[in-house]
Scaffold this motif. Sequence first.
Motif, PDB file in Angstrom:
ATOM      1  N   LEU A  63       0.853  -1.188   0.000  1.00 55.03           N
ATOM      2  CA  LEU A  63       0.000   0.000   0.000  1.00 55.03           C
ATOM      3  C   LEU A  63       0.887   1.236   0.000  1.00 55.03           C
ATOM      4  CD1 LEU A  63      -2.065  -2.165   0.521  1.00 55.03           C
ATOM      5  CD2 LEU A  63      -2.990  -0.827   2.377  1.00 55.03           C
ATOM      6  N   VAL A  64       0.761   2.013  -1.080  1.00 54.40           N
ATOM      7  CA  VAL A  64       1.648   3.147  -1.324  1.00 54.40           C
ATOM      8  C   VAL A  64       0.798   4.373  -1.640  1.00 54.40           C
ATOM      9  CG1 VAL A  64       3.494   3.990  -2.827  1.00 54.40           C
ATOM     10  CG2 VAL A  64       3.423   1.572  -2.207  1.00 54.40           C
ATOM     11  N   PRO A  65       1.109   5.534  -1.029  1.00 57.39           N
ATOM     12  CA  PRO A  65       0.291   6.722  -1.282  1.00 57.39           C
ATOM     13  C   PRO A  65       0.533   7.300  -2.670  1.00 57.39           C
ATOM     14  CG  PRO A  65       2.161   7.315   0.081  1.00 57.39           C
ATOM     15  CD  PRO A  65       2.208   5.819  -0.096  1.00 57.39           C
ATOM     16  N   GLY A  66      -0.474   8.030  -3.151  1.00 55.04           N
ATOM     17  CA  GLY A  66      -0.351   8.719  -4.429  1.00 55.04           C
ATOM     18  C   GLY A  66       0.868   9.620  -4.446  1.00 55.04           C
ATOM     19  N   GLY A  67       1.536   9.707  -5.604  1.00 55.80           N
ATOM     20  CA  GLY A  67       2.730  10.526  -5.726  1.00 55.80           C
ATOM     21  C   GLY A  67       3.992   9.778  -5.338  1.00 55.80           C
ATOM     22  N   THR A 110      -7.885 -14.281  -1.598  1.00 55.68           N
ATOM     23  CA  THR A 110      -6.845 -14.894  -0.761  1.00 55.68           C
ATOM     24  C   THR A 110      -6.289 -13.790   0.140  1.00 55.68           C
ATOM     25  OG1 THR A 110      -6.251 -16.397  -2.564  1.00 55.68           O
ATOM     26  CG2 THR A 110      -4.670 -16.189  -0.768  1.00 55.68           C
ATOM     27  N   PRO A 111      -6.185 -14.038   1.447  1.00 63.59           N
ATOM     28  CA  PRO A 111      -5.698 -12.996   2.367  1.00 63.59           C
ATOM     29  C   PRO A 111      -4.168 -12.905   2.394  1.00 63.59           C
ATOM     30  CG  PRO A 111      -6.347 -14.944   3.614  1.00 63.59           C
ATOM     31  CD  PRO A 111      -6.628 -15.245   2.160  1.00 63.59           C
ATOM     32  N   TRP A 112      -3.595 -12.265   1.401  1.00 68.64           N
ATOM     33  CA  TRP A 112      -2.141 -12.123   1.319  1.00 68.64           C
ATOM     34  C   TRP A 112      -1.643 -11.144   2.383  1.00 68.64           C
ATOM     35  CZ3 TRP A 112      -0.670 -15.890  -1.609  1.00 68.64           C
ATOM     36  CH2 TRP A 112      -1.434 -16.278  -2.722  1.00 68.64           C
ATOM     37  N   PRO A 113      -0.364 -11.260   2.789  1.00 66.46           N
ATOM     38  CA  PRO A 113       0.185 -10.301   3.767  1.00 66.46           C
ATOM     39  C   PRO A 113       0.156  -8.872   3.224  1.00 66.46           C
ATOM     40  CG  PRO A 113       1.813 -12.004   3.191  1.00 66.46           C
ATOM     41  CD  PRO A 113       0.602 -12.253   2.351  1.00 66.46           C
ATOM     42  N   VAL A 114       0.020  -7.916   4.140  1.00 67.79           N
ATOM     43  CA  VAL A 114      -0.106  -6.509   3.763  1.00 67.79           C
ATOM     44  C   VAL A 114       1.108  -5.730   4.283  1.00 67.79           C
ATOM     45  CG1 VAL A 114      -1.522  -4.422   3.950  1.00 67.79           C
ATOM     46  CG2 VAL A 114      -2.626  -6.678   3.815  1.00 67.79           C
ATOM     47  N   PHE A 115       1.730  -4.973   3.374  1.00 65.20           N
ATOM     48  CA  PHE A 115       2.851  -4.093   3.703  1.00 65.20           C
ATOM     49  C   PHE A 115       2.414  -2.672   3.387  1.00 65.20           C
ATOM     50  CE2 PHE A 115       4.590  -8.228   3.178  1.00 65.20           C
ATOM     51  CZ  PHE A 115       5.677  -8.306   4.036  1.00 65.20           C
ATOM     52  N   VAL A 116       2.604  -1.767   4.339  1.00 66.33           N
ATOM     53  CA  VAL A 116       2.089  -0.408   4.220  1.00 66.33           C
ATOM     54  C   VAL A 116       3.242   0.587   4.323  1.00 66.33           C
ATOM     55  CG1 VAL A 116       0.563   1.302   5.288  1.00 66.33           C
ATOM     56  CG2 VAL A 116      -0.105  -1.104   5.266  1.00 66.33           C
ATOM     57  N   ASP A 117       3.280   1.532   3.388  1.00 73.10           N
ATOM     58  CA  ASP A 117       4.296   2.579   3.468  1.00 73.10           C
ATOM     59  C   ASP A 117       4.038   3.424   4.713  1.00 73.10           C
ATOM     60  OD1 ASP A 117       6.587   3.934   2.012  1.00 73.10           O
ATOM     61  OD2 ASP A 117       5.247   5.619   2.399  1.00 73.10           O
ATOM     62  N   GLU A 118       5.107   3.691   5.468  1.00 75.35           N
ATOM     63  CA  GLU A 118       4.968   4.384   6.756  1.00 75.35           C
ATOM     64  C   GLU A 118       4.343   5.770   6.638  1.00 75.35           C
ATOM     65  OE1 GLU A 118       9.020   4.340   8.086  1.00 75.35           O
ATOM     66  OE2 GLU A 118       9.610   5.996   6.779  1.00 75.35           O
ATOM     67  N   SER A 119       4.415   6.389   5.457  1.00 69.19           N
ATOM     68  CA  SER A 119       3.871   7.743   5.301  1.00 69.19           C
ATOM     69  C   SER A 119       2.344   7.776   5.369  1.00 69.19           C
ATOM     70  CB  SER A 119       4.346   8.353   3.982  1.00 69.19           C
ATOM     71  OG  SER A 119       3.807   7.625   2.893  1.00 69.19           O
ATOM     72  N   ILE A 120       1.706   6.615   5.280  1.00 65.48           N
ATOM     73  CA  ILE A 120       0.239   6.546   5.327  1.00 65.48           C
ATOM     74  C   ILE A 120      -0.276   6.581   6.766  1.00 65.48           C
ATOM     75  CG2 ILE A 120      -1.748   5.054   4.804  1.00 65.48           C
ATOM     76  CD1 ILE A 120      -0.074   3.957   2.438  1.00 65.48           C
ATOM     77  N   ALA A 121       0.540   6.120   7.715  1.00 66.59           N
ATOM     78  CA  ALA A 121       0.095   6.001   9.109  1.00 66.59           C
ATOM     79  C   ALA A 121      -0.430   7.343   9.629  1.00 66.59           C
ATOM     80  CB  ALA A 121       1.255   5.504   9.970  1.00 66.59           C
ATOM     81  N   ALA A 140      -6.199   4.900   8.318  1.00 63.37           N
ATOM     82  CA  ALA A 140      -5.051   4.057   7.971  1.00 63.37           C
ATOM     83  C   ALA A 140      -4.569   3.242   9.166  1.00 63.37           C
ATOM     84  CB  ALA A 140      -3.920   4.912   7.415  1.00 63.37           C
ATOM     85  N   ASP A 141      -4.549   3.839  10.356  1.00 62.80           N
ATOM     86  CA  ASP A 141      -4.070   3.100  11.524  1.00 62.80           C
ATOM     87  C   ASP A 141      -4.990   1.914  11.838  1.00 62.80           C
ATOM     88  OD1 ASP A 141      -2.026   4.915  11.635  1.00 62.80           O
ATOM     89  OD2 ASP A 141      -2.797   6.001  13.360  1.00 62.80           O
ATOM     90  N   ALA A 142      -6.290   2.110  11.674  1.00 62.51           N
ATOM     91  CA  ALA A 142      -7.243   1.018  11.907  1.00 62.51           C
ATOM     92  C   ALA A 142      -7.058  -0.074  10.851  1.00 62.51           C
ATOM     93  CB  ALA A 142      -8.675   1.555  11.886  1.00 62.51           C
ATOM     94  N   VAL A 151       4.465  -2.134   8.676  1.00 58.88           N
ATOM     95  CA  VAL A 151       4.599  -0.724   8.312  1.00 58.88           C
ATOM     96  C   VAL A 151       6.082  -0.404   8.201  1.00 58.88           C
ATOM     97  CG1 VAL A 151       4.076   1.655   8.971  1.00 58.88           C
ATOM     98  CG2 VAL A 151       2.464  -0.183   9.530  1.00 58.88           C
ATOM     99  N   ALA A 152       6.490   0.145   7.058  1.00 54.46           N
ATOM    100  CA  ALA A 152       7.910   0.440   6.843  1.00 54.46           C
ATOM    101  C   ALA A 152       8.044   1.444   5.716  1.00 54.46           C
ATOM    102  CB  ALA A 152       8.661  -0.848   6.494  1.00 54.46           C
ATOM    103  N   ASP A 153       9.263   1.948   5.563  1.00 54.98           N
ATOM    104  CA  ASP A 153       9.570   2.813   4.427  1.00 54.98           C
ATOM    105  C   ASP A 153       9.750   1.905   3.214  1.00 54.98           C
ATOM    106  OD1 ASP A 153      10.588   4.526   2.534  1.00 54.98           O
ATOM    107  OD2 ASP A 153      12.489   4.875   3.568  1.00 54.98           O
ATOM    108  N   LEU A 154       8.749   1.883   2.326  1.00 57.87           N
ATOM    109  CA  LEU A 154       8.864   1.006   1.166  1.00 57.87           C
ATOM    110  C   LEU A 154       8.562   1.735  -0.140  1.00 57.87           C
ATOM    111  CD1 LEU A 154       5.633   0.032   0.447  1.00 57.87           C
ATOM    112  CD2 LEU A 154       6.062  -1.254   2.505  1.00 57.87           C
ATOM    113  N   SER A 155       8.668   3.083  -0.120  1.00 60.18           N
ATOM    114  CA  SER A 155       8.370   3.814  -1.350  1.00 60.18           C
ATOM    115  C   SER A 155       9.414   4.899  -1.605  1.00 60.18           C
ATOM    116  CB  SER A 155       6.982   4.442  -1.277  1.00 60.18           C
ATOM    117  OG  SER A 155       6.963   5.520  -0.365  1.00 60.18           O
TER     118      SER A 155
END
Length: 158
Positions: A63-67, A110-121, A140-142, A151-155
């Motif tokens: 999950l990556v934010p726009g831009g 299928t419930p695949w693992p979710v990785f979220v860019d930290e800037s969304i939190a 986003a936190d929910a 949650v990590a820097d992935l973008s």
Amino acid sequence: MAELTGAERVRADAAARGLDVEIIERPAARSLEEAAELMGISPGDIVKSLVVKRSDDTYLFALVPGGRKISWSKLRALVGVNKLQLPDASLALAATGYERGTITPLGSTTPWPVFVDESIAGRRVSMGAGEHGRSLFVDADALISAFDATVADLSDPE
């Protein structure tokens, strides 16, 4: 039993996870900026749910934010693999039950693992709602908590 629509699958999964989501109808947009303007939010509040294929034919959601775009080196290091790729549209559909542009971890077949860019939190974000012409809004936190997401820097900036 009739098959659920994408948005119905999203709602059912959100309810099962105790996650409060708001699904809205919206006109089609030609760009991220246009979509943000239509919904009265900033482009960074629109989150892309990207389905990413591992070499063993399993998937994950990024999950990556726009831009911003996936940083492949950061994501590979985080996942601990040396190869990841964006699958073609037919594989993405098979992996999630959703067409490109509508993909969300909510209600995925299928419930695949979710990785979220930290800037969304800490933000209220918009994302795909399982059907074209709809978007969902969620805290986003929910969302992160509901999926026990990493949650990590992935973008990187686009």
